[in-house]
Design a protein around this motif. Sequence first.
Motif, short mmCIF file in Angstrom:
data_model
loop_
_atom_site.label_atom_id
_atom_site.label_comp_id
_atom_site.label_asym_id
_atom_site.label_seq_id
_atom_site.Cartn_x
_atom_site.Cartn_y
_atom_site.Cartn_z
N CYS A 94 7.13 19.94 70.67
CA CYS A 94 6.33 18.71 70.61
C CYS A 94 6.58 17.96 69.30
CB CYS A 94 4.85 19.03 70.76
SG CYS A 94 4.40 19.74 72.36
N ARG A 95 6.61 18.68 68.21
CA ARG A 95 6.87 18.05 66.92
C ARG A 95 8.25 17.38 66.90
NH1 ARG A 95 4.91 22.99 62.94
NH2 ARG A 95 2.74 22.31 62.63
N GLY A 96 9.23 18.07 67.49
CA GLY A 96 10.57 17.49 67.55
C GLY A 96 10.60 16.20 68.34
N LEU A 97 9.86 16.17 69.45
CA LEU A 97 9.82 14.96 70.29
C LEU A 97 9.14 13.82 69.55
CD1 LEU A 97 10.31 13.48 72.90
CD2 LEU A 97 8.26 14.57 73.86
N VAL A 98 8.01 14.10 68.88
CA VAL A 98 7.31 13.06 68.12
C VAL A 98 8.22 12.47 67.05
CG1 VAL A 98 5.43 12.64 66.49
CG2 VAL A 98 5.00 13.96 68.57
N SER A 99 8.96 13.33 66.34
CA SER A 99 9.86 12.85 65.29
C SER A 99 11.01 12.04 65.88
CB SER A 99 10.41 14.03 64.48
OG SER A 99 9.38 14.64 63.72
N ALA A 100 11.56 12.53 66.98
CA ALA A 100 12.67 11.82 67.62
C ALA A 100 12.25 10.42 68.07
CB ALA A 100 13.19 12.62 68.80
N ARG A 112 10.82 0.59 73.85
CA ARG A 112 9.74 0.98 72.94
C ARG A 112 8.45 1.29 73.72
NH1 ARG A 112 8.32 0.30 67.44
NH2 ARG A 112 10.37 -0.59 67.02
N GLU A 113 8.17 0.50 74.76
CA GLU A 113 6.94 0.72 75.53
C GLU A 113 6.95 2.09 76.21
OE1 GLU A 113 4.14 -1.04 75.62
OE2 GLU A 113 5.10 -2.22 74.03
N THR A 114 8.11 2.48 76.72
CA THR A 114 8.22 3.80 77.34
C THR A 114 7.93 4.89 76.33
OG1 THR A 114 9.88 2.99 78.90
CG2 THR A 114 9.75 5.37 78.58
N ARG A 115 8.40 4.69 75.11
CA ARG A 115 8.20 5.70 74.06
C ARG A 115 6.72 5.82 73.68
NH1 ARG A 115 12.95 3.42 72.17
NH2 ARG A 115 11.92 2.25 70.51
N LYS A 116 5.96 4.75 73.80
CA LYS A 116 4.54 4.84 73.48
C LYS A 116 3.85 5.87 74.37
CE LYS A 116 3.69 0.18 71.67
NZ LYS A 116 2.95 -1.08 71.87
N GLY A 117 4.16 5.83 75.66
CA GLY A 117 3.57 6.79 76.59
C GLY A 117 4.04 8.21 76.29
N LEU A 118 5.33 8.37 76.00
CA LEU A 118 5.86 9.69 75.68
C LEU A 118 5.23 10.25 74.40
CD1 LEU A 118 9.66 9.16 76.43
CD2 LEU A 118 8.03 10.52 77.75
N ARG A 119 4.99 9.36 73.44
CA ARG A 119 4.39 9.79 72.17
C ARG A 119 2.97 10.32 72.40
NH1 ARG A 119 5.24 5.58 69.80
NH2 ARG A 119 7.12 6.12 68.63
N MET A 120 2.21 9.61 73.22
CA MET A 120 0.84 10.05 73.52
C MET A 120 0.86 11.41 74.22
SD MET A 120 -0.95 6.47 74.75
CE MET A 120 -2.47 7.33 75.18
N ARG A 123 1.81 14.18 71.64
CA ARG A 123 0.74 14.50 70.70
C ARG A 123 -0.38 15.28 71.39
NH1 ARG A 123 0.63 8.91 67.09
NH2 ARG A 123 2.28 9.58 65.65
N ALA A 124 -0.66 14.95 72.65
CA ALA A 124 -1.67 15.70 73.40
C ALA A 124 -1.19 17.13 73.63
CB ALA A 124 -1.95 15.02 74.73
N ALA A 125 0.09 17.29 73.96
CA ALA A 125 0.65 18.62 74.16
C ALA A 125 0.65 19.42 72.85
CB ALA A 125 2.08 18.52 74.71
N ALA A 127 -1.52 19.09 70.40
CA ALA A 127 -2.91 19.51 70.15
C ALA A 127 -3.25 20.75 70.98
CB ALA A 127 -3.86 18.36 70.48
N ARG A 128 -2.77 20.80 72.22
CA ARG A 128 -3.03 21.97 73.06
C ARG A 128 -2.32 23.20 72.50
NH1 ARG A 128 -2.22 18.12 77.21
NH2 ARG A 128 -0.08 18.87 77.52
N ALA A 129 -1.08 23.01 72.03
CA ALA A 129 -0.30 24.13 71.50
C ALA A 129 -0.90 24.69 70.21
CB ALA A 129 1.14 23.69 71.26
N MET A 130 -1.62 23.85 69.48
CA MET A 130 -2.20 24.27 68.21
C MET A 130 -3.57 24.94 68.35
SD MET A 130 -0.02 23.57 65.82
CE MET A 130 -1.00 23.55 64.31
N ARG A 131 -4.11 24.95 69.57
CA ARG A 131 -5.41 25.58 69.78
C ARG A 131 -5.33 27.07 69.43
NH1 ARG A 131 -6.77 23.01 75.76
NH2 ARG A 131 -7.28 20.90 75.06
N GLY A 132 -6.28 27.52 68.67
CA GLY A 132 -6.31 28.94 68.30
C GLY A 132 -5.41 29.30 67.14
N ARG A 133 -4.67 28.31 66.61
CA ARG A 133 -3.74 28.62 65.52
C ARG A 133 -4.47 29.11 64.27
NH1 ARG A 133 1.11 30.32 65.75
NH2 ARG A 133 0.74 31.56 63.91
#
Length: 244
Positions: A94-100, A112-120, A123-125, A127-133
């Motif tokens: 997820c971090r790699g995708l956000v940076s890319a 750019r508009e397509t990337r806005k949806g991918l970014r959201m 970031r949601a994914a 947040a889920r991956a960081m649960r319990g970290r």
Amino acid sequence: RHVSGLAASGDGRLEQVTATAGGREHRFVAQTLLLHQGVVPQVNLAMAAGAVHDWNATRLAFEPRLSAEGESTVPGLFVAGDSAGIAGADAAECRGLVSALAILDRLEAPDRETRKGLRMQARAALARAMRGRAFLDRLFRPAPQFRMPADDVLICRCEEVTAGEIRTLTARGAQGPNQAKAFSRAGMGPCQGRGCALSVTEIMAEASGRDPGAIGHMRIRAPVKPVTVGQMASLSASEDYGRK
């Protein structure tokens, strides 16, 4: 569980491991011993590039100071994956995708508009991956006696520098790992401090009563990993790697 003492012994080779747990001493005949003292980010490349790193007192490691997109304090240098902070494979992706996506925006790439949806979504994914970290970081926090061992334990295996030597240098006034390196060669071996830098920092912090963040990390020198003379000689003359 709850080991308070751990020692490896033998005559020229490993023969037995001794551990103290529950008030009892346990001895194990052994030929191989693997030690795991926690997982920390690989920071050598980002540090060599000049990126600022901060001490994370919970995860006991230096981590790069990053923006929400993963950009370091060096403009245009992004850090993703576990080099940005240990969080596991899903978070790394997820971090790699956000940076890319941020880099594509910086380059003014189309869609750019397509990337806005991918970014959201990314970031949601994340947040889920960081649960319990935070729970895992505390549950598997390496014990102090293994991070800052007895004086006779080797800290820098490349140059055979013990924890006691680092404590002695600290008592004599060494302010940080770079001074300790100059006097002891700790961190000057082939691993360039990858195996000992954090231990040197924590031992010096403990011995001086200072915060590891104030002690700092070893200064990283190129090459970050060993290269042969043949590899350097084979570089094309047209490849200018920042030479002046």
